[in-house]
Design an enzyme around this catalytic site. Structure first.
Site, PDB file in Angstrom:
ATOM      1  N   TYR A 144       0.800  -1.188  -0.196  1.00  0.00           N
ATOM      2  CA  TYR A 144       0.155   0.002  -0.128  1.00  0.00           C
ATOM      3  C   TYR A 144       1.134   1.278  -0.021  1.00  0.00           C
ATOM      4  O   TYR A 144       0.517   2.357  -0.115  1.00  0.00           O
ATOM      5  CB  TYR A 144      -1.065  -0.038   1.347  1.00  0.00           C
ATOM      6  CG  TYR A 144      -1.904  -1.002   1.330  1.00  0.00           C
ATOM      7  CD1 TYR A 144      -1.760  -2.205   0.943  1.00  0.00           C
ATOM      8  CD2 TYR A 144      -3.386  -0.699   1.196  1.00  0.00           C
ATOM      9  CE1 TYR A 144      -2.708  -3.316   0.916  1.00  0.00           C
ATOM     10  CE2 TYR A 144      -4.164  -1.747   1.006  1.00  0.00           C
ATOM     11  CZ  TYR A 144      -4.070  -3.028   1.160  1.00  0.00           C
ATOM     12  OH  TYR A 144      -4.919  -4.039   0.863  1.00  0.00           O
ATOM     13  N   ASP A 224      -2.799 -17.276   6.013  1.00  0.00           N
ATOM     14  CA  ASP A 224      -3.845 -18.166   5.417  1.00  0.00           C
ATOM     15  C   ASP A 224      -4.539 -19.070   6.565  1.00  0.00           C
ATOM     16  O   ASP A 224      -5.976 -19.193   6.616  1.00  0.00           O
ATOM     17  CB  ASP A 224      -3.502 -19.171   4.204  1.00  0.00           C
ATOM     18  CG  ASP A 224      -2.110 -19.744   4.444  1.00  0.00           C
ATOM     19  OD1 ASP A 224      -1.305 -19.181   5.474  1.00  0.00           O
ATOM     20  OD2 ASP A 224      -1.662 -20.548   3.748  1.00  0.00           O
TER      21      ASP A 224
END
Ligand code: NAI
Length: 495
Positions: A144, A224
Site C-alpha cells: 500500500y 492463510d
C-alpha cells in the site's frame, strides 16, 4: 464550537469535565447523520468536548481541491491531533485520490486498530461465540506504499516495502494495546514462509519488540491459516498484529464475524494524530433518510474516549449500546428484525435513554491507550556487515531463456560478472528449468561477481551500459550478503 485553536489535547489523563478539542469531519452521504448521532451520545457521557468542524471529501473535491482536504482542515488536525471522522466519498470522475487514504498517509497514521466484538441480540452464524479480539494492521507500508511501475507494456510491478522501523512501531503499538487491555497473548500474522525477507522482517521485528514484554505471549501464525482459524476458532485470538495487506483482509473478515462493516469501529494512530472513524462508506443509497446505523461511529467514539483517558465514560456508553442491542426494539433497519427498524435519531434516543439507567462511574485506574509518546525504532546493529555479491538485472526479452543467456554471456565476456541464473516470474528457467513454467517478457538475470575478480558495485554502471547493447533492462537490484546471510531471495527451483 471553539473559535480559536489555543487548546490542545493534554498529555495526561484528564478530569471528567476537562475541555477536549476534537476535529470533527462529519463526512459525506450518511456521514452527517451518523456523526450527529455520535456527538450527541458522546456529549452525554463526557461534557467537555469542543467540536472543531472541518470540511473534507466530495464537496471539497467538487470545489477543485483534488485531495478533498483543504488547508484549513489540515491546519486544525495539525494543531489538535485528535479527529472523529465520518465516511468520505471518493467521487468517480473528479480525478481525486481517496481523502481517507491521503489522511492516513499525511499524518503517518501507521496503526489501524480494529476491535472485533459482537453486539448482543443479533442473529448470525457467530452470534453465540465468545469473540473478543483486536486486529492491528500496519497502515502505511507494504504493497500500500503505492510504488508501482510498468516493467514492460505487459508486466506491472508493485513494490512490497517493509521496514524494520515501521514493523517495530506497529509491534510496539500492539503490545501497548495488549497491556492496556490486560491481554495475555499477541499473534503476529505473516506470510513469512513465502516472503522470507519482507514478511520475515516484519515477524522478526515484532519478535524483537516482544522481548520487552515477556508478560505477554507472542505466537506466530501464517495468514492463510489465521483466516480459517478466525472462522473456526475465533475465541483463541486476543490481539493480531499484521502487515497492511494481510490486515486489510483479516480486519474485514473479523467485521464479518460480528455482523458486518456497519458495526465495526476503527482507530488510526500516528505519533501525533489519532483519527477515529467508522469502517463503512458514505452509503449514498440511504443518505439523508434518517436510516443510517451510527453504531460503528459510536463505537469509534468509545475508542476515542478511552484514548483520552475517559475509560469510565467509555464503559458507560458501551454498556448503554449493549443494552439497546440486547433489547432489540430500537435498532436501525440494517440490523433490526424485519419490520421493526427505527430511525437513526430514534436509535440515538434509545442509547441516551439507556444511559439514564447506567450510573456515572469514575475513571477507573489503569493504563488508557495513550499513544502520544514518540516511538523510537531500534537502530540496525552497529556491527552490520555487507558484502557485494552482484546484481539482479531485470530485462525485457521476447525470445526464450537459452537465447537470452547466450546474448548476455556474449556481452559479459571479459567483465568481472558471471550469469548464474535466469528466472521468470520468480521461477528458475536457466540454466535448468524444472516442470513446465510459462514465461512472459520479463526476466530476472542474476549476475554474480566472479570470485577474485575484484568486481564491485562501482562496476555496475559500465556493466549496464554493456548489457544495453544486447537487451532492454528496466531495473537493477544490488545483491548483498548482510551479516553473513544473503539479502536476496533464491528463485523457485534454485538451490
Ligand atoms: P458503503 O459502505 O457506503 O455502502 C455499502 C452498503 O452498506 C450500502 O447498501 C449501504 O447502504 C450500507 N451501509 C453502509 N454503512 C451503513 C450504515 N452505517 N448503516 C446502514 N447501512 C449502511 O460502501 P460503498 O457503496 O462501496 O461506498 C460508497 C462511498 O463511500 C464511496 O464513495 C466510497 O469511496 C466511500 N467509502 C468511504 C470509506 C471511508 O470513509 N472510510 C470506506 C468505504 C467506502
Amino acid at each position: 464550537m471553539l473559535d480559536t485553536l489555543q487548546d490542545v489535547l493534554p498529555e495526561q489523563d484528564i478530569a471528567q469535565d476537562m475541555r477536549v478539542p476534537v476535529v470533527l469531519i462529519r463526512g459525506d452521504g450518511i456521514g452527517p447523520e451518523v456523526a450527529d448521532a455520535t456527538c450527541r451520545v458522546l456529549e452525554e457521557v463526557h461534557k467537555g468536548f469542543d467540536w472543531l468542524e472541518a470540511e473534507a471529501g466530495a464537496a471539497v473535491m467538487e470545489k477543485g481541491i483534488k485531495s478533498g482536504l483543504p488547508p484549513e482542515t489540515l491546519d486544525k488536525i495539525d494543531k489538535v491531533g485528535l479527529v472523529l471522522k465520518g465516511p468520505l466519498a471518493t467521487p468517480i470522475g473528479h480525478g481525486g485520490k481517496s481523502s481517507n487514504v491521503t489522511l492516513r498517509k499525511l499524518y503517518e497514521l501507521y496503526g489501524n486498530v480494529r476491535p472485533i466484538q459482537p453486539l448482543p441480540g443479533l442473529a448470525g452464524p457467530f452470534a453465540d461465540r465468545d469473540i473478543n479480539f483486536t486486529v492491528i494492521r500496519e497502515n502505511v507500508e507494504d504493497l500500500y506504499a503505492g510504488v508501482e511501475h510498468m516493467q514492460t507494456p505487459d508486466v506491472a510491478q508493485c513494490l512490497k516495502l517493509i521496514t524494520r522501523k515501521g514493523s517495530e512501531k506497529i509491534g510496539r503499538l500492539a503490545f501497548a494495546l495488549a497491556e492496556a487491555e490486560h491481554r495475555s497473548s499477541v499473534h503476529v500474522v505473516t506470510k513469512a514462509n513465502i516472503m522470507k525477507l519482507t514478511e520475515g522482517l516484519f515477524k522478526s521485528s515484532v519478535e524483537d519488540v516482544a522481548r520487552d514484554h515477556l508478560n505477554i505471549d507472542l505466537d506466530h501464525m501464517l495468514v492463510d491459516n489465521c483466516a480459517q482459524q478466525m472462522v473456526l476458532r475465533p475465541e483463541q485470538f486476543e490481539v493480531i498484529v499484521t502487515t497492511n495487506m494481510n490486515g486489510d483482509i483479516l480486519s474485514d473478515l473479523g467485521a464479518g464475524l460480528i455482523g458486518g462493516l456497519g458495526l465495526a469501529p476503527s482507530a488510526n494512530f500516528g505519533d501525533n494524530v489519532a483519527m477515529f472513524e467508522a469502517v463503512h462508506g458514505s452509503a449514498p443509497d440511504i443518505a439523508g433518510r434518517d436510516l443510517a446505523n451510527p453504531t460503528a461511529l459510536i463505537r469509534s467514539g468509545i475508542m476515542l474516549l478511552r484514548h483520552i483517558g475517559q475509560t469510565g465514560a467509555a464503559a458507560r456508553l458501551s454498556d448503554a449500546l449493549m443494552q439497546v442491542y440486547r433489547e432489540g426494539t430500537h435498532l436501525t433497519p440494517d440490523v433490526a428484525r424485519a419490520g421493526t427498524g427505527v430511525s437513526t435519531m430514534a436509535f440515538c434516543d434509545a442509547v441516551l435513554a439507556a444511559l439514564t439507567d447506567i450510573p456515572e462511574r469514575p475513571v477507573p485506574a489503569g493504563t488508557p491507550l495513550s499513544l502520544k509518546r514518540p516511538h523510537t525504532a531500534r537502530r540496525n546493529p552497529l556491527s552490520t556487515t555487507r558484502n557485494f555479491d552482484g546484481a539482479d538485472v531485470f530485462v525485457e526479452w521476447q525470445g526464450d531463456a537459452p537465447k537470452l543467456a547466450l546474448a548476455l554471456e556474449t556481452v559479459l565476456a571479459g567483465t568481472g560478472f558471471d550469469l548464474t541464473m535466469i528466472s521468470n516470474r520468480g521461477t528458475m528457467v536457466w540454466p535448468q528449468a524444472q516442470g513446465r513454467p510459462d514465461t512472459v517478457n520479463h526476466w530476472r538475470c542474476r549476475l554474480m561477481a566472479k570470485a577474485g575478480s575484484g568486481a564491485d558495485e562501482a562496476d555496475l554502471p559500465d556493466l549496464l551500459q554493456k548489457l544495453s547493447q544486447a537487451v532492454r533492462w528496466m531495473h537493477v537490484e544490488k545483491l548483498e550478503t548482510v551479516n553473513g546471510a544473503p539479502g536476496y531471495s533464491l528463485a523457485q527451483g534454485q538451490s
